[in-house]
Design a protein around this motif. Structure first.
Motif, PDB file in Angstrom:
ATOM      1  N   THR A   1       0.830  -1.214   0.000  1.00 30.13           N
ATOM      2  CA  THR A   1       0.000   0.000   0.000  1.00 30.13           C
ATOM      3  C   THR A   1       0.861   1.260   0.000  1.00 30.13           C
ATOM      4  OG1 THR A   1      -0.130   0.041   2.423  1.00 30.13           O
ATOM      5  CG2 THR A   1      -1.842  -1.191   1.247  1.00 30.13           C
TER       6      THR A   1
ATOM      7  N   GLN B   1       1.871   4.661  -6.361  1.00 31.90           N
ATOM      8  CA  GLN B   1       1.272   3.372  -6.046  1.00 31.90           C
ATOM      9  C   GLN B   1       1.146   2.460  -7.250  1.00 31.90           C
ATOM     10  OE1 GLN B   1      -2.372   4.664  -4.128  1.00 31.90           O
ATOM     11  NE2 GLN B   1      -1.408   4.595  -2.109  1.00 31.90           N
ATOM     12  N   ARG B   2       0.896   3.012  -8.405  1.00 32.02           N
ATOM     13  CA  ARG B   2       0.673   2.159  -9.565  1.00 32.02           C
ATOM     14  C   ARG B   2       1.952   1.460 -10.027  1.00 32.02           C
ATOM     15  NH1 ARG B   2      -1.594   3.754 -15.641  1.00 32.02           N
ATOM     16  NH2 ARG B   2      -1.847   1.582 -16.346  1.00 32.02           N
TER      17      ARG B   2
ATOM     18  N   ARG C   1       2.034  -6.347  -4.269  1.00 34.92           N
ATOM     19  CA  ARG C   1       0.635  -6.591  -4.613  1.00 34.92           C
ATOM     20  C   ARG C   1       0.492  -7.885  -5.414  1.00 34.92           C
ATOM     21  NH1 ARG C   1       0.596  -1.046  -6.049  1.00 34.92           N
ATOM     22  NH2 ARG C   1       0.202  -1.559  -8.258  1.00 34.92           N
TER      23      ARG C   1
ATOM     24  N   ASP D   1       0.854  -2.712 -14.336  1.00 33.65           N
ATOM     25  CA  ASP D   1       0.250  -2.938 -13.026  1.00 33.65           C
ATOM     26  C   ASP D   1      -0.395  -4.315 -13.065  1.00 33.65           C
ATOM     27  OD1 ASP D   1      -2.377  -2.698 -14.217  1.00 33.65           O
ATOM     28  OD2 ASP D   1      -2.121  -0.523 -14.131  1.00 33.65           O
TER      29      ASP D   1
ATOM     30  N   LEU E   1      -7.768  -7.347  -4.726  1.00 36.29           N
ATOM     31  CA  LEU E   1      -7.752  -5.957  -5.181  1.00 36.29           C
ATOM     32  C   LEU E   1      -6.881  -5.057  -4.313  1.00 36.29           C
ATOM     33  CD1 LEU E   1     -11.511  -5.415  -6.155  1.00 36.29           C
ATOM     34  CD2 LEU E   1      -9.561  -5.740  -7.685  1.00 36.29           C
TER      35      LEU E   1
ATOM     36  N   TRP F   1     -10.525   3.785  -3.406  1.00 34.96           N
ATOM     37  CA  TRP F   1     -10.000   2.825  -4.382  1.00 34.96           C
ATOM     38  C   TRP F   1     -10.698   3.000  -5.729  1.00 34.96           C
ATOM     39  CZ3 TRP F   1     -10.635  -1.148  -7.759  1.00 34.96           C
ATOM     40  CH2 TRP F   1      -9.541  -1.985  -7.988  1.00 34.96           C
TER      41      TRP F   1
ATOM     42  N   THR G   1      -9.919   6.054  -8.122  1.00 39.34           N
ATOM     43  CA  THR G   1      -8.624   6.106  -8.801  1.00 39.34           C
ATOM     44  C   THR G   1      -8.735   5.425 -10.155  1.00 39.34           C
ATOM     45  OG1 THR G   1      -7.549   5.967  -6.631  1.00 39.34           O
ATOM     46  CG2 THR G   1      -6.165   5.603  -8.577  1.00 39.34           C
TER      47      THR G   1
ATOM     48  N   TRP H   1      -6.681   4.344 -12.522  1.00 35.51           N
ATOM     49  CA  TRP H   1      -5.896   3.169 -12.906  1.00 35.51           C
ATOM     50  C   TRP H   1      -6.340   1.926 -12.139  1.00 35.51           C
ATOM     51  CZ3 TRP H   1      -2.890   0.442  -9.430  1.00 35.51           C
ATOM     52  CH2 TRP H   1      -2.527   1.080  -8.252  1.00 35.51           C
ATOM     53  N   ARG H   2      -6.898   2.098 -10.949  1.00 35.68           N
ATOM     54  CA  ARG H   2      -7.410   0.943 -10.209  1.00 35.68           C
ATOM     55  C   ARG H   2      -8.700   0.433 -10.842  1.00 35.68           C
ATOM     56  NH1 ARG H   2      -6.134   3.696  -4.399  1.00 35.68           N
ATOM     57  NH2 ARG H   2      -4.149   2.658  -3.963  1.00 35.68           N
TER      58      ARG H   2
ATOM     59  N   ILE I   1      -7.907  -1.711 -13.626  1.00 30.15           N
ATOM     60  CA  ILE I   1      -7.558  -3.090 -13.281  1.00 30.15           C
ATOM     61  C   ILE I   1      -8.796  -3.971 -13.391  1.00 30.15           C
ATOM     62  CG2 ILE I   1      -6.866  -4.620 -11.379  1.00 30.15           C
ATOM     63  CD1 ILE I   1      -5.032  -2.381 -10.401  1.00 30.15           C
TER      64      ILE I   1
END
Length: 731
Positions: A364, A460-461, A470, A501, A563, A611, A614, A616-617, A620
């Motif tokens: 994280t 983070q990514r 992750r 990612d 996730l 979450w 965002t 880019w999340r 995913i």
């Protein structure tokens, strides 16, 4: 010891020589040797009183092996030679224990221990009298369950969740201390069924030997004997387990036969140990029957002073009511017997040199300082690193690099730097300075919000450290259980630039993996001649692609863990998945919907919103769904086929405890595909509560609210035919 392989005759040979048959004299010699070796093992492992030297024992074993090489017909499963040797690789299938393997409640000081004794007296209506308790060592090993049928070992399993464990029969057969066949020397009847409980451990001597061999081979040593015992027992190759020379001590039993001819009449726990030892099962020689709580305390203190004198590690003492009839009266709580307690010794403290303070970047983005120390043995384990939590904690503890520090293993498990020995400072010590930039990707570190104790890498990514963490997390058993995606596999994928990612994970192809050395191997000459190139996909590469395909249909709760939403893990993911049965439902949930779910507080709700806010999340999720991943309960295929009768349509059902034939995820899935909502908590809106073994507070709440209760044995009928087909408890 080398592998023993079967020698097959050449089918082209005109004459096949039949193996020689043993004559009567040879059979008698073989039987005598087997009996003598078994007796020596019993004296060595159980009685601790060997009558022959190691050399003499080895001579007898070599003679037995020689006879079986000449006459293969003599090599039977119960031969002493079959306790070690070649065997097919084991696969660990789930095994349901005949009776649940409960845990023990703990106490940590004299006051708590005496309070437990007093409560026991109260429940029994007074002191039981002489020989009230049996005291024994709490071995720091791996709990196993052995099942003997007609005296023959037929199955062995780990504790698992207390009801279902891993089948480790092939490996347990390689532990010399565990007999394959129970034989009474004192005339006790061998029961038709006997479930034995005990502890597998690695002796301190063997722990040292194995770690020296690992270090010499350039491999990382085991952290402690308990972990090495667990790892040794779960080896895919039983021969590796045999080489580790594990030990075993039995400390109880589960199911037994009620057959009048073989039923064991065991009035006391201490008597049961005598009978188990008579059968050839190792029991502790340090157990003691006592009368009073003062004598219990004397035992606890005596063992504490000798805790490093035993062949194995211990982390406390266990006290049990000795009389079986009183045990039955006291019964069990949902997780432990009321007639037994574990006294846990306080953590040990040692001093060592703090060589450096470094930082680790988690999944994280949290940047965590950790101590690098001169290796030191504490609580029986060699420790060289310990967490320092955050920069504020480093300052709070007042430790400097170069200090002599006090190190403690809290609960004999987690190493903790307590503080410095300031009087030993010589002026060369220096303060730790928290880095301002991520040590991996170089991004400036920052607090996520004002008042946070933890500083984070905001990249983070694409921070390699966070992405690797992750990937490792989503591949874990708690998440998608992708077997070959460990540290090395994740590093290989990142080094080859295959992933921006984790959203790219399920798009990997064989051509992609061919760009990494970890997932490929050198091609054979024949393959090169056919134009296959210098490297081809390895077994690990093929297995990764297979695992990724399988992982696409994991339960929604598993994907929810994968996730990496902060504050969501294996504990609360099933309840959240039940309340929000698709990723879209979770994404679009309102404050009111979050508030209605027990266990989702403001922090978790905020983490979920952050979450999905965002881009880019969210991408995913899009990529995984495009690759065929099923991120939802309703969309998952049912094992019973695509057309499932909606027998529970519109109902809200809570499942608590164990359901026969179903894991927790499978039971919830079975409810949902039949049209119901599988809720995680009981309320007045709950239509039915299905209660199985090990049910806790949810069952109590259902009774208090008057909710209809379905017994676990009726679960399948409840699914197939609906509520009207089953009798409700209490009606």
């Amino acid at each position: 010891m080398g592998l023993v392989t079967e020698q097959r005759p050449d089918p082209a040979a005109p004459d096949t020589v039949e193996p020689a048959r043993a004559d009567e004299r040879t059979r008698e010699r073989h039987a005598a040797l087997a009996t003598e070796i078994t007796e020596h093992r019993y004296r060595y492992y159980v009685l601790d009183a060997p009558t022959v030297s190691d050399g003499e024992f080895d001579t007898l074993m070599r003679e037995l092996e020689g006879l079986e090489e000449r006459f293969p017909e003599l090599r039977t499963p119960d031969s002493p030679t079959q306790q070690v040797g070649a065997a097919p690789s084991a696969t660990f299938a789930p095994v349901q224990h005949l009776q649940p393997m409960t845990s023990l409640d703990n106490v940590f000081n004299q006051e708590e221990l005496f309070a437990w004794v007093d409560r026991t007296y109260d429940r029994l209506g007074g002191r039981p009298g002489e020989g009230a308790f049996v005291c024994e060592l709490k071995i720091d090993g791996l709990a196993v369950d052995l099942v003997y049928e007609n005296g023959v070992l037929v199955r062995a399993a780990t504790r698992g969740d207390g009801r279902v464990g891993e089948d480790v029969t092939a490996n347990v057969r390689r532990i010399e201390a565990i007999p394959h066949t129970l034989v009474s020397r004192a005339g006790h009847p061998v029961p038709a069924l006997l479930e034995v409980r005990g502890e597998v451990y690695l002796s301190l001597e063997q722990f040292t030997r194995i770690n020296e061999e690992l270090v010499a081979a350039g491999r990382a040593p085991f952290a402690n004997p308990r972990n090495s015992a667990a790892g040794s027992l779960r080896q895919k190759d039983p021969q590796v387990t045999a080489s580790r020379r594990l030990g075993f001590t039995s400390h109880g039993w589960g199911a037994t036969s009620d057959d009048p001819g073989t039923r064991l009449e065991l009035a006391r726990q201490s008597h049961a140990y005598e009978v188990l030892a008579d059968f050839g099962l190792p029991v502790s020689q340090y157990s003691r029957v006592v009368d009073t709580k003062e004598e219990i305390w004397a035992f606890v203190e005596e063992i504490a002073g000798r805790r490093h004198d035993f062949v194995h590690e211990i982390d406390g003492a266990v006290v049990k009511v000795d009389e079986r009839a009183l045990q039955d009266r006291l019964g069990f709580t949902s997780r432990a017997p009321r007639w037994a307690i574990a006294y846990k010794y306080p953590p040990e403290e040692v001093t060592t040199k703090l060589l450096d303070i470094r930082v680790n970047v988690g999944r994280t983005g949290r940047v965590t300082p950790y101590a690098v120390m001169e290796p030191v043995v504490v609580a029986g384990s060699t420790v060289a690193q310990a967490t320092l939590h955050n920069a504020t904690e480093v300052v709070r503890k007042g430790v400097l690099i170069g200090d002599t520090v006090v190190l403690r293993k809290a609960g004999d498990v987690i190493p903790e730097v307590v503080g410095p020995v300031a009087d030993l400072r010589d002026g060369t010590e220096r303060a730790f300075v928290m880095p301002t930039h991520c040590p991996v990707c170089g991004t400036a570190l920052a607090y996520e919000k004002e008042g946070d104790a933890d500083i984070r890498c905001p990249n983070q990514r694409s921070c390699p450290a966070q992405l690797r963490e992750r990937l490792f997390h989503l591949a874990s058993r708690d998440a998608l259980d992708i077997e070959v995606l460990g540290w090395q596999g994740a590093d290989a994928l990142l080094a080859a630039g295959l992933l921006k990612d984790e959203g790219d994970l399920f798009d990997l192809t064989a051509d992609d993996l061919a760009r990494t050395s970890f997932f490929t191997r050198a091609s054979k000459a024949k393959e090169r001649a056919q134009g296959a190139g210098e490297r081809v996909l390895s077994a690990n590469g093929k297995r990764l692609l297979e695992n990724l395909e399988t992982a696409k249909t994991r339960p929604w709760a598993k994907f929810l863990v994968a996730l990496s939403i902060r504050h969501i893990g294996k504990g609360n993911a099933p309840d959240i998945a039940a309340a929000f049965p698709t990723v879209e439902a979770l994404r679009d949930a309102t404050d009111e919907e979050f508030d209605a779910v027990e266990g989702i507080g403001p922090s978790i709700a905020a983490a979920i919103r952050d979450w999905f806010d965002t881009d880019w999340r969210v991408d995913i999720v899009r990529k995984w769904q495009a690759a065929g991943c099923v991120l939802g309960t309703y969309g998952q295929p049912s094992p019973t086929g695509p057309q499932v009768p909606q027998t529970l349509a519109g109902l809200t059902v809570v499942i608590t405890g164990t359901m026969p034939g179903y894991s927790r995820d499978e039971a919830q899935e079975a409810i949902v595909v039949r049209g119901a909502k599988a809720a995680g908590s009981v309320s007045k809106k709950t239509d039915y509560v299905v209660v199985g073994e090990g049910a806790g507070s949810k069952a109590d709440k259902a009774r208090a609210l008057g909710r209809p209760i379905v017994a676990a044995q009726d679960f399948q009928r409840f699914l197939d035919e609906g509520p009207s087909a089953v009798a409700l408890l209490g009606e």
